[in-house]
Motif scaffolding. Structure first.
Motif, PDB file in Angstrom:
ATOM      1  N   ALA A 101      34.993  49.115  47.169  1.00  0.00           N
ATOM      2  CA  ALA A 101      34.573  47.769  46.763  1.00  0.00           C
ATOM      3  C   ALA A 101      33.260  47.849  45.988  1.00  0.00           C
ATOM      4  N   PRO A 102      32.959  46.804  45.199  1.00  0.00           N
ATOM      5  CA  PRO A 102      31.709  46.803  44.430  1.00  0.00           C
ATOM      6  C   PRO A 102      30.468  46.649  45.314  1.00  0.00           C
ATOM      7  N   PRO A 107      35.507  42.237  48.794  1.00  0.00           N
ATOM      8  CA  PRO A 107      36.835  42.841  49.022  1.00  0.00           C
ATOM      9  C   PRO A 107      37.022  44.078  48.155  1.00  0.00           C
ATOM     10  N   PRO A 108      37.919  44.995  48.579  1.00  0.00           N
ATOM     11  CA  PRO A 108      38.153  46.212  47.796  1.00  0.00           C
ATOM     12  C   PRO A 108      38.773  45.892  46.440  1.00  0.00           C
ATOM     13  N   SER A 118      46.690  49.444  33.489  1.00  0.00           N
ATOM     14  CA  SER A 118      45.893  50.488  32.869  1.00  0.00           C
ATOM     15  C   SER A 118      44.558  49.889  32.427  1.00  0.00           C
ATOM     16  N   GLY A 119      43.455  50.564  32.761  1.00  0.00           N
ATOM     17  CA  GLY A 119      42.125  50.064  32.415  1.00  0.00           C
ATOM     18  C   GLY A 119      41.476  49.250  33.520  1.00  0.00           C
ATOM     19  N   GLN A 120      42.224  48.922  34.573  1.00  0.00           N
ATOM     20  CA  GLN A 120      41.690  48.147  35.691  1.00  0.00           C
ATOM     21  C   GLN A 120      40.828  49.048  36.583  1.00  0.00           C
ATOM     22  N   THR A 121      39.680  48.549  37.029  1.00  0.00           N
ATOM     23  CA  THR A 121      38.816  49.306  37.937  1.00  0.00           C
ATOM     24  C   THR A 121      39.487  49.396  39.303  1.00  0.00           C
ATOM     25  N   VAL A 122      39.582  50.620  39.837  1.00  0.00           N
ATOM     26  CA  VAL A 122      40.242  50.817  41.134  1.00  0.00           C
ATOM     27  C   VAL A 122      39.268  51.265  42.227  1.00  0.00           C
ATOM     28  N   CYS A 123      38.097  51.794  41.820  1.00  0.00           N
ATOM     29  CA  CYS A 123      37.097  52.216  42.801  1.00  0.00           C
ATOM     30  C   CYS A 123      35.806  52.551  42.078  1.00  0.00           C
TER      31      CYS A 123
END
Length: 165
Positions: A101-102, A107-108, A118-123
């Motif tokens: 999570a940020p 939330p995570p 594609s391109g979405q931040t996952v961690c």
């Protein structure tokens, strides 16, 4: 403090059978440090620390022991887990700390079962006090998250598995 070769051998054997990774004995000017990585260090306040292998244990006995190497017990090889060949692994691009999570109260970025683009931040991987957002390189569904939050990760370590579209 005097320590003969048999006492030293018994100490090394006992240490190798425990989870202890380092043991230091101090008495007056004598200091002995045993580490499971194989280092044997002898030092005194009047001299610099010297790595010694072999080490004369007792001038009286005249014995010079053979090099002592302490190794952790060998773990039986584990077969690699079976991984669906259709899954794509998201791996760590650097050594650091994995965050889902940020911020701790937020939330995570993703959970198992989430659809990602594609391109979405996952961690986030924190390295040297810098927060590096890791973006997905594939569109699909998160099938597995392999690392716990706030755990250290290595370069190339798999973090998540994605079932691509």
């Amino acid at each position: 403090m005097e320590l003969n070769f048999n006492e030293l051998r018994e100490l090394v054997t006992t240490l190798s059978q425990t989870d202890i990774s380092e043991l230091t004995l101090k008495s007056g000017d004598f200091e002995l440090t045993l580490r499971k990585q194989g280092a044997l260090v002898v030092s005194s306040p009047s001299a610099d620390t010297v790595s010694v292998t072999p080490v004369p244990v007792s001038a009286q006995s005249g014995e010079i022991p053979q090099p002592i190497v302490v190794s952790p017990p060998a773990a039986p090889p584990t077969p690699p887990p079976s991984v669906d060949s259709n899954l794509v692994e998201i791996t760590s691009p650097m050594v650091g700390t994995f965050y889902r999570a940020p911020a701790p109260e937020e939330p995570p970025f993703v959970d198992v079962g989430d659809r990602i683009q594609s391109g979405q931040t996952v961690c986030i991987i924190e390295a040297m006090k810098l927060m590096n957002e890791l973006e997905a390189e594939v569109t699909g569904e998160i099938v597995e998250i392999l690392v716990e939050n706030s755990q250290p990760v290595e370069f190339g370590q798999p973090l998540m598995r994605v079932k691509p579209n």
